[in-house]
Design an enzyme around this catalytic site. Structure first.
Site, PDB file in Angstrom:
ATOM      1  N   HIS A 147      -8.511 -15.596 -21.361  1.00 39.16           N
ATOM      2  CA  HIS A 147      -9.138 -15.353 -20.065  1.00 39.16           C
ATOM      3  C   HIS A 147      -9.061 -13.850 -19.761  1.00 39.16           C
ATOM      4  O   HIS A 147      -7.970 -13.294 -19.646  1.00 39.16           O
ATOM      5  CB  HIS A 147      -8.378 -16.092 -18.955  1.00 39.16           C
ATOM      6  CG  HIS A 147      -8.757 -17.523 -18.798  1.00 39.16           C
ATOM      7  ND1 HIS A 147      -8.414 -18.503 -19.704  1.00 39.16           N
ATOM      8  CD2 HIS A 147      -9.454 -18.153 -17.807  1.00 39.16           C
ATOM      9  CE1 HIS A 147      -8.863 -19.672 -19.288  1.00 39.16           C
ATOM     10  NE2 HIS A 147      -9.505 -19.498 -18.139  1.00 39.16           N
ATOM     11  N   GLU A 155     -12.123 -11.583 -15.555  1.00 41.64           N
ATOM     12  CA  GLU A 155     -12.453 -12.444 -14.419  1.00 41.64           C
ATOM     13  C   GLU A 155     -12.123 -11.761 -13.096  1.00 41.64           C
ATOM     14  O   GLU A 155     -12.613 -12.161 -12.049  1.00 41.64           O
ATOM     15  CB  GLU A 155     -11.675 -13.765 -14.539  1.00 41.64           C
ATOM     16  CG  GLU A 155     -12.127 -14.854 -13.606  1.00 41.64           C
ATOM     17  CD  GLU A 155     -11.358 -16.154 -13.796  1.00 41.64           C
ATOM     18  OE1 GLU A 155     -11.719 -17.136 -13.125  1.00 41.64           O
ATOM     19  OE2 GLU A 155     -10.400 -16.194 -14.592  1.00 41.64           O
TER      20      GLU A 155
END
Length: 301
Positions: free
Chosen positions: A168, A171
């Site tokens: 991830h 973001e």
């Protein structure tokens, strides 16, 4: 104490406990909605049941392959060790395949707020189950509070153990986190929204055949994106990146894969002819075996 899903759900559950509010301010606030679902994943039976019921839902959408992100350390307690937690999830997925025909793999998530010791255990567990229900390692959680610089050693170990990685990144506005994910050996980027700020980074990702796992509904909820016309899915495809559409968390975001594709078609400048590209990208960047990938491509009209 050990509780079943049924015991936890004896009281009425308000949707606001499970789903993000329209006025969600950021990713950290979004992540708070995981608290109640995690309470249901504290027993072998709870994990197995959740896996099976989740896959029943996606089977209704005609999903035929799914990689499920799962943070096993969040279910470790006095009666479940890490291996038992993963075994329960794998077992539930296998039972779901027997019943619903959905191919699955787990991506084990290390958590940004966990200790290095906890996260290194997750890497080793991913190695232990690799090819037997587990396909990769991920890093998830509060990206702004714990940027990728803190986890170089974690991904060095993943590389040493030959565990595939998706991270991830990007973001919370940091293109640097995307660049570091690429440096750390990630084959895919979870979200990657901020990469649009850096054309050289986009070119590096294209040259390295890096996959981008975009999650439109979630990205607007967490404020990773704020303007429809600026959402990078169209730009990523036009640039030749291996962009895909995903749900992030179906419960918290109150969405389905069908909803995400509909949103992309109606609001994000995606045309029907792009759907074939998005599907092929999804198959290409998946961690599935070649035989499963061939079956998935065969299903494409």
């Amino acid at each position: 104490t050990q509780k079943s899903i049924e015991e936890i759900m004896e009281r009425p559950v308000v949707l606001s406990e499970l789903q993000v509010e329209p006025d969600c301010r950021n990713l950290a606030e979004y992540l708070q909605k995981f608290d109640l679902p995690i309470q249901c994943l504290q027993t072998w039976e709870g994990i197995k049941k959740a896996s099976k019921e989740f896959l029943l839902d996606v089977a209704k959408e005609n999903v035929r392959y799914m990689e499920i992100r799962f943070a096993p350390m969040l279910s470790v307690n006095s009666h479940l060790d890490l291996e038992n937690v993963v075994q329960a999830a794998v077992y539930g997925c296998q039972k779901a395949f027997d019943r619903y025909g959905v191919f699955t793999n787990l991506i084990l998530c290390a958590m940004r707020h966990h200790s290095p010791q906890q996260n290194h255990l997750v890497v080793r567990c991913a190695r232990e189950f690799l090819g037997n229900g587990v396909c990769a390692l991920d890093l998830a959680g509060d990206e702004a509070g714990h940027p990728n610089e803190e986890f170089e050693a974690l991904f060095e170990e993943a590389r040493r153990l030959e565990v595939p990685v998706t991270i991830h990144s990007g973001e919370c506005g940091s293109a640097r986190n995307v660049a570091l994910a690429l440096q750390y050996g990630a084959r895919r980027i979870g979200h990657g929204i901020a990469a649009i700020k850096d054309p050289a980074l986009l070119e590096a990702c294209r040259n390295a055949h890096i996959g981008f796992e975009l999650c439109p509904t979630s990205n607007f909820q967490t404020k990773a994106a704020t303007e429809l016309d600026a959402y990078p899915l169209r730009a990523f495809l036009d640039f030749g990146l291996l962009a895909t559409i995903n749900t992030d968390n179906r419960t918290v975001s109150h969405t389905t894969l069908t909803d995400e594709y509909t949103f992309a078609l109606e609001k994000l400048h995606i045309e029907k002819e792009d759907l074939r590209t998005l599907y092929k990208n999804s198959v290409e960047i998946s961690f599935a075996s070649d035989s499963v990938k061939h079956q998935l491509l065969y299903l494409l009209p």
